[in-house]
Design a protein around this motif. Structure first.
Motif, PDB file in Angstrom:
ATOM      1  N   LEU A 179      44.354  12.157  -3.960  1.00  0.00           N
ATOM      2  CA  LEU A 179      44.801  13.535  -4.144  1.00  0.00           C
ATOM      3  C   LEU A 179      45.657  13.987  -2.972  1.00  0.00           C
ATOM      4  O   LEU A 179      46.751  14.524  -3.150  1.00  0.00           O
ATOM      5  N   SER A 180      45.155  13.770  -1.756  1.00  0.00           N
ATOM      6  CA  SER A 180      45.896  14.195  -0.558  1.00  0.00           C
ATOM      7  C   SER A 180      46.829  13.114  -0.034  1.00  0.00           C
ATOM      8  O   SER A 180      47.659  13.398   0.837  1.00  0.00           O
ATOM      9  N   MET A 181      46.689  11.892  -0.556  1.00  0.00           N
ATOM     10  CA  MET A 181      47.447  10.729  -0.076  1.00  0.00           C
ATOM     11  C   MET A 181      47.295  10.566   1.434  1.00  0.00           C
ATOM     12  O   MET A 181      48.253  10.407   2.184  1.00  0.00           O
ATOM     13  N   LYS A 182      46.015  10.584   1.852  1.00  0.00           N
ATOM     14  CA  LYS A 182      45.662  10.376   3.244  1.00  0.00           C
ATOM     15  C   LYS A 182      44.580   9.296   3.339  1.00  0.00           C
ATOM     16  O   LYS A 182      43.767   9.121   2.427  1.00  0.00           O
ATOM     17  N   ALA A 183      44.602   8.572   4.466  1.00  0.00           N
ATOM     18  CA  ALA A 183      43.544   7.608   4.750  1.00  0.00           C
ATOM     19  C   ALA A 183      42.409   8.332   5.467  1.00  0.00           C
ATOM     20  O   ALA A 183      42.647   9.095   6.414  1.00  0.00           O
ATOM     21  N   VAL A 184      41.176   8.117   5.016  1.00  0.00           N
ATOM     22  CA  VAL A 184      40.010   8.801   5.575  1.00  0.00           C
ATOM     23  C   VAL A 184      39.141   7.767   6.291  1.00  0.00           C
ATOM     24  O   VAL A 184      38.693   6.789   5.680  1.00  0.00           O
ATOM     25  N   TYR A 185      38.905   7.999   7.590  1.00  0.00           N
ATOM     26  CA  TYR A 185      38.088   7.095   8.399  1.00  0.00           C
ATOM     27  C   TYR A 185      36.836   7.834   8.874  1.00  0.00           C
ATOM     28  O   TYR A 185      36.907   9.010   9.256  1.00  0.00           O
ATOM     29  N   TYR A 186      35.698   7.130   8.881  1.00  0.00           N
ATOM     30  CA  TYR A 186      34.417   7.754   9.211  1.00  0.00           C
ATOM     31  C   TYR A 186      33.934   7.283  10.571  1.00  0.00           C
ATOM     32  O   TYR A 186      34.064   6.112  10.929  1.00  0.00           O
ATOM     33  N   ASP A 187      33.365   8.219  11.349  1.00  0.00           N
ATOM     34  CA  ASP A 187      32.924   7.946  12.710  1.00  0.00           C
ATOM     35  C   ASP A 187      31.529   7.318  12.684  1.00  0.00           C
ATOM     36  O   ASP A 187      30.565   7.940  12.249  1.00  0.00           O
ATOM     37  N   ASP A 188      31.430   6.086  13.175  1.00  0.00           N
ATOM     38  CA  ASP A 188      30.141   5.390  13.171  1.00  0.00           C
ATOM     39  C   ASP A 188      29.165   5.965  14.195  1.00  0.00           C
ATOM     40  O   ASP A 188      27.952   5.763  14.082  1.00  0.00           O
ATOM     41  N   LYS A 189      29.674   6.701  15.190  1.00  0.00           N
ATOM     42  CA  LYS A 189      28.791   7.212  16.246  1.00  0.00           C
ATOM     43  C   LYS A 189      27.799   8.235  15.710  1.00  0.00           C
ATOM     44  O   LYS A 189      26.666   8.323  16.195  1.00  0.00           O
ATOM     45  N   ASP A 190      28.214   9.045  14.753  1.00  0.00           N
ATOM     46  CA  ASP A 190      27.292  10.029  14.178  1.00  0.00           C
ATOM     47  C   ASP A 190      26.962   9.693  12.727  1.00  0.00           C
ATOM     48  O   ASP A 190      26.718  10.557  11.902  1.00  0.00           O
ATOM     49  N   ARG A 191      27.013   8.385  12.409  1.00  0.00           N
ATOM     50  CA  ARG A 191      26.634   7.868  11.090  1.00  0.00           C
ATOM     51  C   ARG A 191      27.482   8.475   9.981  1.00  0.00           C
ATOM     52  O   ARG A 191      26.990   8.785   8.900  1.00  0.00           O
ATOM     53  N   GLY A 192      28.760   8.624  10.273  1.00  0.00           N
ATOM     54  CA  GLY A 192      29.702   9.052   9.247  1.00  0.00           C
ATOM     55  C   GLY A 192      29.722  10.540   8.978  1.00  0.00           C
ATOM     56  O   GLY A 192      30.400  10.994   8.046  1.00  0.00           O
ATOM     57  N   ALA A 193      28.993  11.333   9.759  1.00  0.00           N
ATOM     58  CA  ALA A 193      28.963  12.778   9.521  1.00  0.00           C
ATOM     59  C   ALA A 193      30.330  13.407   9.775  1.00  0.00           C
ATOM     60  O   ALA A 193      30.714  14.375   9.111  1.00  0.00           O
ATOM     61  N   THR A 194      31.083  12.873  10.731  1.00  0.00           N
ATOM     62  CA  THR A 194      32.446  13.354  10.971  1.00  0.00           C
ATOM     63  C   THR A 194      33.438  12.284  10.538  1.00  0.00           C
ATOM     64  O   THR A 194      33.145  11.089  10.590  1.00  0.00           O
ATOM     65  N   TYR A 195      34.585  12.745  10.119  1.00  0.00           N
ATOM     66  CA  TYR A 195      35.636  11.825   9.677  1.00  0.00           C
ATOM     67  C   TYR A 195      36.982  12.467   9.982  1.00  0.00           C
ATOM     68  O   TYR A 195      37.083  13.674  10.229  1.00  0.00           O
ATOM     69  N   HIS A 196      37.997  11.653   9.986  1.00  0.00           N
ATOM     70  CA  HIS A 196      39.338  12.185  10.233  1.00  0.00           C
ATOM     71  C   HIS A 196      40.324  11.538   9.276  1.00  0.00           C
ATOM     72  O   HIS A 196      40.069  10.456   8.729  1.00  0.00           O
ATOM     73  N   GLU A 197      41.441  12.222   9.061  1.00  0.00           N
ATOM     74  CA  GLU A 197      42.461  11.735   8.139  1.00  0.00           C
ATOM     75  C   GLU A 197      43.688  11.276   8.913  1.00  0.00           C
ATOM     76  O   GLU A 197      44.064  11.876   9.923  1.00  0.00           O
ATOM     77  N   GLU A 198      44.272  10.198   8.442  1.00  0.00           N
ATOM     78  CA  GLU A 198      45.502   9.675   9.028  1.00  0.00           C
ATOM     79  C   GLU A 198      46.463   9.323   7.902  1.00  0.00           C
ATOM     80  O   GLU A 198      46.104   9.362   6.717  1.00  0.00           O
ATOM     81  N   ASP A 199      47.690   8.991   8.286  1.00  0.00           N
ATOM     82  CA  ASP A 199      48.629   8.491   7.282  1.00  0.00           C
ATOM     83  C   ASP A 199      48.137   7.151   6.752  1.00  0.00           C
ATOM     84  O   ASP A 199      47.462   6.379   7.453  1.00  0.00           O
ATOM     85  N   ILE A 200      48.463   6.875   5.521  1.00  0.00           N
ATOM     86  CA  ILE A 200      48.037   5.625   4.887  1.00  0.00           C
ATOM     87  C   ILE A 200      48.706   4.441   5.592  1.00  0.00           C
ATOM     88  O   ILE A 200      49.924   4.469   5.835  1.00  0.00           O
ATOM     89  N   PRO A 201      47.943   3.393   5.942  1.00  0.00           N
ATOM     90  CA  PRO A 201      48.556   2.221   6.588  1.00  0.00           C
ATOM     91  C   PRO A 201      49.688   1.649   5.736  1.00  0.00           C
ATOM     92  O   PRO A 201      49.608   1.625   4.495  1.00  0.00           O
ATOM     93  N   GLY A 202      50.725   1.180   6.407  1.00  0.00           N
ATOM     94  CA  GLY A 202      51.917   0.702   5.703  1.00  0.00           C
ATOM     95  C   GLY A 202      51.636  -0.383   4.694  1.00  0.00           C
ATOM     96  O   GLY A 202      52.214  -0.398   3.600  1.00  0.00           O
ATOM     97  N   GLU A 203      50.700  -1.295   5.005  1.00  0.00           N
ATOM     98  CA  GLU A 203      50.430  -2.409   4.092  1.00  0.00           C
ATOM     99  C   GLU A 203      49.703  -1.959   2.821  1.00  0.00           C
ATOM    100  O   GLU A 203      49.643  -2.713   1.843  1.00  0.00           O
ATOM    101  N   LEU A 204      49.151  -0.755   2.846  1.00  0.00           N
ATOM    102  CA  LEU A 204      48.446  -0.240   1.664  1.00  0.00           C
ATOM    103  C   LEU A 204      49.221   0.852   0.938  1.00  0.00           C
ATOM    104  O   LEU A 204      48.773   1.336  -0.109  1.00  0.00           O
ATOM    105  N   LEU A 205      50.376   1.241   1.488  1.00  0.00           N
ATOM    106  CA  LEU A 205      51.093   2.400   0.943  1.00  0.00           C
ATOM    107  C   LEU A 205      51.584   2.158  -0.479  1.00  0.00           C
ATOM    108  O   LEU A 205      51.458   3.038  -1.341  1.00  0.00           O
ATOM    109  N   ASP A 206      52.154   0.983  -0.748  1.00  0.00           N
ATOM    110  CA  ASP A 206      52.666   0.708  -2.100  1.00  0.00           C
ATOM    111  C   ASP A 206      51.546   0.744  -3.136  1.00  0.00           C
ATOM    112  O   ASP A 206      51.703   1.300  -4.235  1.00  0.00           O
TER     113      ASP A 206
END
Length: 695
Positions: A179-206
């Motif tokens: 929907l947002s066309m963003k890559a979502v990564y989860y923080d292992d330090k707090d067991r995934g409670a926080t996450y951040h969005e980045e641009d989609i990696p180039g190899e996965l964009l197509d």
């Protein structure tokens, strides 16, 4: 939990899946990320919040469905975690009856399995919209796209991926939100409670663009106006996609699919977004229409409508007594109110109303439309009963449960246990509609029946732990049935005279086999008043009495159509008892001439094991009179599907562990009744008659 949530912001959902797909693990993450619990309970540690029974924690499986309520994005979510084992299918059945939506969970390695199909069919029976979550993307052999394809091909669901995995197996990092066309990564330090969005990696964009186009196209197909816009502009906004996918999901034309790994704390927050965005609220459910006489009663899901609710589960609580779980469909009800049980035709008073959180409770002043709550005080209410206002009576669709397929005898070990056992079994039968209790007068034994070995094993253990009743358990017995295969008709006259008023009943019956699974039907074709109309019910009673213990092998008779088409009566000597006896004896005599056959429950089985063990596994199925119907590859494993008589499956769990060195497992579920081969039927009948002689 506030009761001020708007009705449109309520979600009543269940998590349904094959055993070991990760339902409870997903439930624990939902509670943690939504702030309901402050630590994650793991199934393998025996600390899962939703698996609160001792046996659930010890066995690592869900036995009883547990309910809780949490919040996400200002929405109130009532969540029911259902069992995956086929022996506890009643828990799934009654939960799906009262839920508005469901999360269908699939293992990324195992994919769509037999029990997945079973719970999917159960949800379709009650028209429950679904979103799907492909779990365990961190496991070796995980394949998101093969599961999506299986949902479409095997289950017939229009699967629409809403996210894509970033990596898989040990390399799983997060998800791509289409929907947002963003890559979502989860923080292992707090067991995934926080996450951040980045641009989609180039190899996965197509690949992401390709699946985004699929999402937009699937959305446009659902609405002519959006289709026109899509053809003109080539894209749709996220708000437009969410709006149309929501409508299509509620109409069961689309199944949004998410993925991740609950155990590795990835993907659950996006699943919660999907629950809020796409699954229905109580206001999205069609109004209840109940035929009353010549008119109809219609109740809309609103608080200002007359009260109506369905009791879908009964629990024997050691502290509060009988606790009834109910779903409120319209209106509201306060604690202390007298309600009308239209299923029984009697009034009952609601004592306390409780918001459930697994085995903990929170008292409420009232229950409103859309609520799923526990109620204390409804002692006579049973599963499937309707509660409503006496001024506006209504009867809601009840819940259908499968018949038990296995029985064992249980004998108390002491006099004190004998006194307590009856009450304890009564409590358990109230809770579980697939558990029945009977008493064999010939053997002086109590016989309990259920859905399988594990089901009965759990119930016997509950007797010991919860009710302090110890009993000796007999060998499991299969619930055989018998039926006739030929059309036969004849008559019997019950005439006795022993001074004074005699007994006279005379009937002509026709016996015909019905289609498998159709059960028993009774027809009256008597003309001219040869049998007075008041004695026709007695004829039916006599037939049913004869069918309870069949004349062929002593098992219940099924799938027969019986017609009474003639007879005679006596002005003085005829009575209800005489016609019951005439019908009973006539049926037994005719049944033995109808080419009777013995029926046995047959189970569909699926065995998963490494390829090296396929020979021994196949042999073990064939040795048990099984038929192998297919073999598939699932990752590095082989899966054998087949049909096996239940009578041959006792102890198979130990067999499969032995022949696969502990690397194989199996699941089975009841499929249908089939005729027992003649030579085996003879042996079964012989053993039963010998046992009867000993008794």
């Amino acid at each position: 939990m506030s009761q001020d949530t708007a009705l449109s912001n309520i979600r009543n959902i269940g998590i349904m899946a094959h055993i070991d797909a990760g339902k409870t693990t997903v439930s624990e993450r939902i509670l943690f990320y939504s702030g309901k619990s402050h630590k994650i309970g793991e199934v393998h540690d025996g600390e899962a919040t939703m698996d609160w029974m001792d046996q659930e924690q010890e066995r690592g499986i869900t036995i009883t469905s547990a309910a809780t309520t949490t919040e996400w994005r200002d929405h109130s979510i009532t969540l029911i975690d259902t069992p995956g084992h086929v022996d506890f299918t009643a828990e799934v059945e009654r939960s799906l009856r009262v839920l508005d939506g469901a999360v269908a969970l699939f293992c990324a390695v195992g994919g769509v399995q037999p029990q997945s199909e079973q719970v999917w069919r159960q949800s379709e029976k009650y028209s429950v919209p679904k979103v799907a979550f492909v779990n365990k993307m961190d496991r070796i052999g995980a394949d998101f796209f093969s599961v999506v394809e299986a949902i479409q091909s095997t289950l017939g669901g229009n699967a629409v991926p809403m996210v894509l995995p970033i990596g898989k197996e040990d390399a799983l990092q997060g998800v791509i939100d289409l929907l947002s066309m963003k890559a979502v990564y989860y923080d292992d330090k707090d067991r995934g409670a926080t996450y951040h969005e980045e641009d989609i990696p180039g190899e996965l964009l197509d690949e992401a663009k390709q699946w985004r186009a699929n999402l937009v196209e699937k959305s446009a197909e659902q609405d002519d106006a959006l289709l026109e816009k899509f053809l003109e502009e080539g894209d749709l906004s996220s708000e437009e996609i969410i709006g149309i996918i929501r409508k299509a999901t509620i109409a069961r034309r689309v199944v949004p699919v998410y993925c991740g790994s609950a155990f590795k704390n990835k993907g659950i927050q996006r699943l919660l977004d999907g629950v809020v965005d796409f699954l229905p609220s109580p206001v999205d459910i069609p109004p209840i229409i109940h035929a009353e006489g010549e008119g109809e009663v219609t109740l809309s899901p609103a608080e200002d409508e007359p009260f109506s609710a369905l009791a879908f589960k009964i629990v024997a609580d050691k502290h509060m007594g009988k606790l009834a779980f109910m779903r409120v469909y319209s209106g509201k009800v306060a604690a202390g109110t007298v309600v009308y049980n239209s299923s029984l035709g009697r009034e009952q008073r609601i004592g306390r109303i409780l918001r459930m959180h697994a085995n903990r409770q929170e008292s409420l002043d009232e229950a409103r439309c859309g609520d799923i709550v526990g109620v204390v005080g409804l002692g006579k209410t049973r599963t499937g009963h309707t509660l409503c206002c006496k001024e506006n009576p209504i009867v809601l669709e009840t819940i259908e449960f499968p018949a038990p397929v296995m029985s064992i005898s249980i004998t108390p070990t002491s006099r004190s246990d004998r006194e307590k056992m009856g009450a304890a079994l009564h409590h358990l039968a109230d809770e579980d509609p697939t558990f029945t209790v009977s008493f064999d007068e010939e053997t002086n034994e109590t016989v309990i029946s259920g859905m399988g070995e594990l089901h009965l094993e759990v119930l016997v253990e509950r007797l010991k732990r919860e009710f302090s009743v110890v009993g000796e358990v007999g060998r499991p017995e299969v619930a055989y049935r018998e039926t006739g295969t030929a059309i036969i008709e004849g008559q019997y006259k019950h005439a006795k005279q022993s001074g004074g008023r005699g007994q006279y009943g005379h009937v002509y019956l026709r016996l015909e086999p019905s289609d498998p699974g159709r059960g028993f039907s009774f027809e009256n074709e008597v003309k001219g008043g040869n049998i007075p109309s008041e004695y026709i019910p007695a004829v039916e009673k006599g037939v049913i009495k004869a069918m309870t213990t069949g004349p062929f092998a002593g098992y219940p008779v099924v799938d027969m159509r019986v017609t009474v088409f003639d007879g005679s009566s006596h002005d003085v000597d005829s009575s209800e008892f005489a016609f019951i006896e005439a019908a009973r004896v006539c049926f037994r005599d005719l049944f033995m001439k109808s080419q009777p056959e013995l029926l046995e429950p047959v189970m569909s089985i699926e065995v998963t094991a490494p390829e090296d063990f396929m020979g021994p596994v196949s042999g073990s199925i064939c040795q048990r009179r099984g038929r192998i119907e297919g073999m598939d590859d699932v990752g590095a494993q082989k899966v054998i599907r087949g049909m096996v008589p239940l009578s041959e499956m006792f102890g198979y769990a130990n067999t499969i562990r032995t022949i696969t060195s502990g690397r194989g497992n199996f699941s089975m579920q009841f499929e249908r009744y089939e005729a027992v081969p003649f030579s085996i039927a003879e042996e079964i009948i012989k053993k039963r008659r010998e046992a009867d002689k000993i008794r």
